[in-house]
Design an enzyme around this catalytic site. Sequence first.
Site, PDB file in Angstrom:
ATOM      1  N   CYS A 285       0.793  -1.237   0.000  1.00  0.00           N
ATOM      2  CA  CYS A 285       0.000   0.000   0.000  1.00  0.00           C
ATOM      3  C   CYS A 285       0.827   1.290   0.000  1.00  0.00           C
ATOM      4  CB  CYS A 285      -0.932   0.035   1.213  1.00  0.00           C
ATOM      5  SG  CYS A 285      -1.815  -1.505   1.530  1.00  0.00           S
TER       6      CYS A 285
ATOM      7  N   CYS B 195       1.371   3.750  -3.063  1.00  0.00           N
ATOM      8  CA  CYS B 195       0.286   4.646  -3.486  1.00  0.00           C
ATOM      9  C   CYS B 195      -0.088   5.658  -2.410  1.00  0.00           C
ATOM     10  CB  CYS B 195      -0.952   3.828  -3.856  1.00  0.00           C
ATOM     11  SG  CYS B 195      -0.855   3.011  -5.456  1.00  0.00           S
ATOM     12  N   HIS B 196      -0.158   5.204  -1.157  1.00  0.00           N
ATOM     13  CA  HIS B 196      -0.705   6.064  -0.101  1.00  0.00           C
ATOM     14  C   HIS B 196       0.363   6.767   0.725  1.00  0.00           C
ATOM     15  CE1 HIS B 196      -4.784   4.651  -0.844  1.00  0.00           C
ATOM     16  NE2 HIS B 196      -4.313   3.428  -0.891  1.00  0.00           N
TER      17      HIS B 196
ATOM     18  N   HIS C 129       6.121   7.472 -18.511  1.00  0.00           N
ATOM     19  CA  HIS C 129       7.239   6.778 -17.874  1.00  0.00           C
ATOM     20  C   HIS C 129       8.310   6.572 -18.932  1.00  0.00           C
ATOM     21  CE1 HIS C 129       9.706   3.791 -15.849  1.00  0.00           C
ATOM     22  NE2 HIS C 129       9.088   4.086 -14.722  1.00  0.00           N
TER      23      HIS C 129
ATOM     24  N   HIS D 194       9.261  12.247 -11.648  1.00  0.00           N
ATOM     25  CA  HIS D 194       9.732  10.868 -11.523  1.00  0.00           C
ATOM     26  C   HIS D 194      11.041  10.679 -12.287  1.00  0.00           C
ATOM     27  CE1 HIS D 194       9.396   6.706 -10.488  1.00  0.00           C
ATOM     28  NE2 HIS D 194       9.377   6.315 -11.750  1.00  0.00           N
TER      29      HIS D 194
ATOM     30  N   MET E  40      -8.486   2.111  -6.413  1.00  0.00           N
ATOM     31  CA  MET E  40      -8.159   1.222  -5.308  1.00  0.00           C
ATOM     32  C   MET E  40      -8.284  -0.231  -5.767  1.00  0.00           C
ATOM     33  SD  MET E  40      -7.415   0.861  -2.078  1.00  0.00           S
ATOM     34  CE  MET E  40      -7.644  -0.267  -0.702  1.00  0.00           C
TER      35      MET E  40
END
Length: 578
Positions: free
Chosen positions: A77, A80-81, A403, A361, A118
Amino acid sequence: MKNLKLKAAAAAVLGLAMAAAGAQDHKREGVTPAELNYQAGSSPLAKEDMHQSANPKAPPMSKVEFDRARQIYFERCAGCHGVLRKGATGKPLTPDITQAKGTDYLKVFIAYGSPAGMPNWQTSGEMDEKTVDLMARYVQHDPPVPPEFGMAQMKATWKVVVPPAQRPTKKMNSYNIDNIFSTTLRDTGEVALIDGDTKQIINIVKTGYAVHITRTSGSGRYLFVIGRDAKINMIDLWMPKPDNVAEVRIGLEARSVDTSKYKGKEGDFTDKLAIAGAYWPPQYVIMNGDTLEPLKVVATRGMVVGTQEYHPEPRVASIVASHFKPEFLVNVKETGKTMLVDYSNLDALKTTEIGSAPFLHDGGWDSTKRYFMVAANNSNKISVIDAKDGKLAGIVDVGKIPHPGRGANFIHPKFGPVWATGHLGDESISLIGTDPKKHKQYAFKEVAKLTGPGGGALFIKSHPKSQHLYSDTPLNPDAKISQSVVVFDIKNLDKGYVVLPIAEWAGLTDDGAKRVVQPEYNKAGDEVWFSVWSAKNKQSAMVIVDDKTLKLKAVIKDPRLITPTGHFNVYNTQHDVY
């Protein structure tokens, strides 16, 4: 009565989630399987000891339950969070939000996912009902904070295996160093050094976990590799058998490393300094270039571009060394800032802060090495940093979740010099003009959009001596797509692409994933190397293609090639050739 209301709310959410996402195919509106695969990478922080803070408003959890849930969170997790659950690609999951939702409500979202992205952890089979309940309770507790990692901790990990005075004074082997490839063996914590001329493995070097990149020093003598566990290894290519000569850990999780390359009026800084950036703690570290001794630690916590809100964990993504000034370009994900760090005087460090868009990124130089093209993947933009004038040259709208790796430079028949990126979230390949002098009308604009085979692309590559543009798609859910690459003829881009069945050419006999990743040219620009990446207990391989004919040239199979992913040609990496 309260419990009935919670169950009713959960049932309503369940109905919406199932209607929008589909309980059988688990499709997501607004997110692709490729995106989920990319974000779900585990974090080394799962193994770090953290303090459990007892929150009286949260549902009870034993120490054993809390530690198990914490491990799952960092494995599944945190990407993402966020480490502190403040939100990154995913929504914030802090107790002020999660406690208001309640356990039943949260269990539904964890089990079935949401159209916003999610994952459906239970219905996909990744978690059982008991684990879902565990995680629903865990996110209502205060997030545990990983330990900091400062100079004292770094010095404790710093090791000079071969001091500079004991290293060779000249090259002590017969290898064509310029054509050596450094290949990441992701799940074994190693890199394979492969002779690009003979296709033989020179050495397998022990490194940190899941090496993210290899960078070559300005002189071409040293390789610097960094694992996701923030361990850096320095490899001397002049040794009779190239091997590790120094190492250090600069944090608990990391992705980026580079070395000083500038030679000009301020002095010759070739090989003098190295720099690495951490995901946790959010910081970058400048080191001695021949021993990896940590010299300067700088935090990146600060305000987000646009909202000007404080962010406690802005991770350092890519770092590149300027060719125009004694500067490192440090790209900070969550705040959307590029820091131009003047390393000419570490005692009076000067930093120019350029804001563009989150989340910065990866990226690479244009063909002149003046403009750094970096993907702001959460904003679907490419930010263009002028390293000579020290300013933002432009922000370009592109496809979904760009990307580029380092991107690809080539001359377009109409638009002149362009730089290209693929995307995780859609099938497009964006071409951006990079010549503000002779092609001003196209400079720093998306001038064309090619159609690739699908989302899930990680790397795109060309070469000044090649007429081809290659793109992989290793994270695409379709095995036929993830096990092949596409090739465009630069002079005839409208013709579309040719598919090369790289995994099939590898001739692997087992049922591994065989994802094909990262086209990389040899020094001469007449071969393109690919990793065929399967699981740790499956056979993998390297496949080499003749760039002129697009035919199979060689296959490297060796039981030591376990989970090969990224690979980097020494010369091309040293000179930023892509």
